[in-house]
Structure formats: structure tokens, C-alpha cells
Design a protein around this motif. Structure first.
Motif, short mmCIF file in Angstrom:
data_model
loop_
_atom_site.label_atom_id
_atom_site.label_comp_id
_atom_site.label_asym_id
_atom_site.label_seq_id
_atom_site.Cartn_x
_atom_site.Cartn_y
_atom_site.Cartn_z
N ARG A 81 1.11 -7.25 -8.94
CA ARG A 81 0.09 -6.24 -9.25
C ARG A 81 -0.58 -5.75 -7.97
NH1 ARG A 81 -4.99 -6.89 -9.21
NH2 ARG A 81 -4.90 -9.16 -9.44
N ILE A 82 -0.95 -6.67 -7.10
CA ILE A 82 -1.60 -6.29 -5.84
C ILE A 82 -0.67 -5.45 -4.99
CG2 ILE A 82 -2.48 -7.23 -3.66
CD1 ILE A 82 -3.66 -9.56 -5.41
N PHE A 83 0.61 -5.83 -4.89
CA PHE A 83 1.58 -5.04 -4.15
C PHE A 83 1.68 -3.64 -4.73
CE2 PHE A 83 5.86 -3.26 -4.30
CZ PHE A 83 6.05 -2.96 -2.96
N ASN A 84 1.80 -3.55 -6.05
CA ASN A 84 1.92 -2.23 -6.69
C ASN A 84 0.70 -1.36 -6.42
OD1 ASN A 84 4.49 -2.63 -7.74
ND2 ASN A 84 3.73 -3.41 -9.68
N GLU A 85 -0.49 -1.93 -6.57
CA GLU A 85 -1.72 -1.16 -6.40
C GLU A 85 -1.95 -0.74 -4.95
OE1 GLU A 85 -4.14 -3.42 -10.01
OE2 GLU A 85 -4.85 -3.62 -7.94
N GLU A 86 -1.73 -1.65 -4.02
CA GLU A 86 -2.11 -1.42 -2.63
C GLU A 86 -1.01 -0.84 -1.75
OE1 GLU A 86 -5.29 -1.59 -1.71
OE2 GLU A 86 -5.59 -2.06 -3.84
N ILE A 87 0.24 -1.09 -2.10
CA ILE A 87 1.35 -0.66 -1.23
C ILE A 87 2.27 0.31 -1.95
CG2 ILE A 87 3.23 -1.40 0.26
CD1 ILE A 87 0.28 -2.39 1.03
N LYS A 88 2.88 -0.12 -3.03
CA LYS A 88 3.89 0.71 -3.70
C LYS A 88 3.32 2.04 -4.16
CE LYS A 88 7.70 0.66 -6.89
NZ LYS A 88 8.58 -0.16 -7.72
N ASN A 89 2.16 2.01 -4.80
CA ASN A 89 1.58 3.27 -5.30
C ASN A 89 1.24 4.24 -4.17
OD1 ASN A 89 1.79 2.30 -7.89
ND2 ASN A 89 -0.36 1.83 -8.12
N LYS A 90 1.05 3.73 -2.97
CA LYS A 90 0.70 4.59 -1.84
C LYS A 90 1.91 5.02 -1.02
CE LYS A 90 -3.81 2.40 -1.45
NZ LYS A 90 -4.68 1.51 -0.66
N LEU A 91 2.99 4.21 -1.01
CA LEU A 91 4.10 4.48 -0.10
C LEU A 91 5.43 4.83 -0.77
CD1 LEU A 91 3.58 1.70 2.60
CD2 LEU A 91 2.54 3.97 2.46
N ASP A 92 5.64 4.39 -2.00
CA ASP A 92 6.96 4.56 -2.62
C ASP A 92 7.29 6.04 -2.86
OD1 ASP A 92 9.36 3.50 -3.77
OD2 ASP A 92 8.55 3.94 -5.75
N HIS A 93 8.47 6.43 -2.42
CA HIS A 93 8.97 7.80 -2.54
C HIS A 93 8.00 8.81 -1.91
CE1 HIS A 93 11.87 5.92 -5.19
NE2 HIS A 93 12.63 6.97 -4.97
N ARG A 94 7.47 8.44 -0.77
CA ARG A 94 6.54 9.30 -0.04
C ARG A 94 7.06 9.55 1.36
NH1 ARG A 94 1.45 9.07 -2.80
NH2 ARG A 94 2.07 8.73 -4.94
N TYR A 95 6.48 10.54 1.99
CA TYR A 95 6.71 10.84 3.39
C TYR A 95 5.64 10.08 4.17
CZ TYR A 95 6.80 13.73 7.67
OH TYR A 95 6.85 14.18 8.96
N LEU A 96 6.03 8.99 4.81
CA LEU A 96 5.07 8.07 5.41
C LEU A 96 4.19 8.72 6.46
CD1 LEU A 96 7.37 4.93 5.72
CD2 LEU A 96 5.68 5.45 3.94
N ASN A 97 4.72 9.67 7.23
CA ASN A 97 3.93 10.34 8.25
C ASN A 97 2.74 11.08 7.64
OD1 ASN A 97 6.85 10.14 9.09
ND2 ASN A 97 5.88 10.56 11.06
N GLU A 98 2.84 11.39 6.37
CA GLU A 98 1.80 12.13 5.68
C GLU A 98 0.78 11.23 4.99
OE1 GLU A 98 2.83 16.14 3.63
OE2 GLU A 98 2.93 14.59 2.08
N VAL A 99 1.21 10.05 4.52
CA VAL A 99 0.32 9.22 3.71
C VAL A 99 -0.30 8.05 4.45
CG1 VAL A 99 1.40 9.87 1.53
CG2 VAL A 99 2.23 7.84 2.75
N LEU A 100 0.27 7.64 5.55
CA LEU A 100 -0.31 6.56 6.34
C LEU A 100 -1.35 7.14 7.29
CD1 LEU A 100 2.85 4.42 7.15
CD2 LEU A 100 0.91 3.75 5.74
N PRO A 101 -2.26 6.30 7.81
CA PRO A 101 -3.19 6.81 8.83
C PRO A 101 -2.40 7.33 10.03
CG PRO A 101 -3.79 4.59 8.12
CD PRO A 101 -2.46 4.91 7.51
N ASN A 102 -3.04 8.10 10.88
CA ASN A 102 -2.35 8.60 12.07
C ASN A 102 -1.79 7.44 12.88
OD1 ASN A 102 -2.72 11.28 11.49
ND2 ASN A 102 -4.54 11.49 12.78
#
Length: 158
Positions: A81-102
């Protein structure tokens, strides 16, 4: 070896007492693995990774703590659950340069960001108060290339 079908399934408070569920008071590590898919590219890098490309990342989370009254350090379902909420929901199938901090979206940078997200969540949920803590994270970018951090390294300011 002979295999047998149990004649009777154990019943709590009959065959095993509640005080017996906690067998020890030792620190134990538990590990769970996850995958997520994402795209990125690297800045200021002369190689094929300067072009937009994707990976199936594998994240290995190891936590440690002391077993509770029923013999569990942390429920594997809670780690998921913690992985899904904090990591997967933010990074999965995303363009990392856009969703991660600079940052340059290297595995080395990402693993520290992931540690910070998970560690903060454990603090907010009161898990750390019980002595449960992150021990290590390993982030595979490919099956043979990965970055890792440990609690010791994340505690040091070297």
C-alpha cells in the motif's frame, strides 16, 4: 519424506495460545519487490540514454523491526500500500523528467528521492515509532543495472 494431510487445523486459544504467537524479540528484516514502468532521458550525458527511452524498474524494499504480539514486523500488504501510494501512483507510466523534482533522472538520484518518500510516509504513519525502519532500497533500471542505498548511508552526511 512422507507427506501427510493434517488431521486437524490449529485453533487459537486451544492448540496455540496468544502469548506463543510472538516467538522472539529480535530485529528481523522483511523484503518486498515491486515493478513500475516509466520513461526518461538524461541531461548532459553523451550516450544512448540522452534520448527518450523507458524501463521496467524493479524496486526492492527492505525494512526491519521487532515482531508484534502476533509475530509480524510489518504486514507485506502495508508495504505494498505504501509503495502504491508514494511511488507507483506518482511514477508508473509517467515521464520521470516531468514528475520528479528537478534532477537528472538517474537511478542514483531516483533511489534517494524514493527513500525520502518512503521514510516520510513511515514517519507519518507512526511505523518508525514502533522501531520499524527502512534498511535498504535497490532500484533496478535493467535486470543487471541498479542503484542502492542503505540506512547507514542515508544517515551519514559524508
Amino acid at each position: 519424506m512422507e507427506y501427510m494431510i493434517p488431521k486437524k487445523v490449529e485453533t487459537i486459544d486451544v492448540d496455540i495460545q496468544r502469548h506463543e504467537l510472538k516467538y522472539h524479540h529480535k530485529r528481523v528484516a522483511v523484503t518486498k519487490e515491486f515493478t513500475f514502468d516509466a520513461a526518461h532521458h538524461l541531461h548532459c550525458y553523451e550516450g544512448k540514454c540522452k534520448s527518450l527511452h523507458g524501463h521496467t524498474y524493479k524496486l526492492v524494499i527492505t525494512m526491519s523491526g521487532f515482531v508484534n504480539d502476533i509475530g509480524i514486523v510489518v504486514d507485506f500488504g502495508d508495504i505494498k500500500r505504501i509503495f502504491n501510494e508514494e511511488i507507483k501512483n506518482k511514477l508508473d507510466h509517467r515521464y520521470l523528467n516531468e514528475v520528479l523534482p528537478n534532477m537528472n533522472t538517474t537511478a542514483e538520484n531516483m533511489i534517494v528521492w524514493i527513500w525520502e518518500q518512503l521514510d516520510t510516509k513511515l514517519q507519518l504513519e507512526g511505523v518508525k515509532e514502533k522501531g520499524t525502519r527502512l534498511e535498504s532500497l535497490t532500484l533496478y533500471e535493467t535486470p543487471t543495472s541498479y542503484a542502492m542505498v542503505t540506512r547507514e548511508w542515508m544517515s551519514d552526511n559524508d
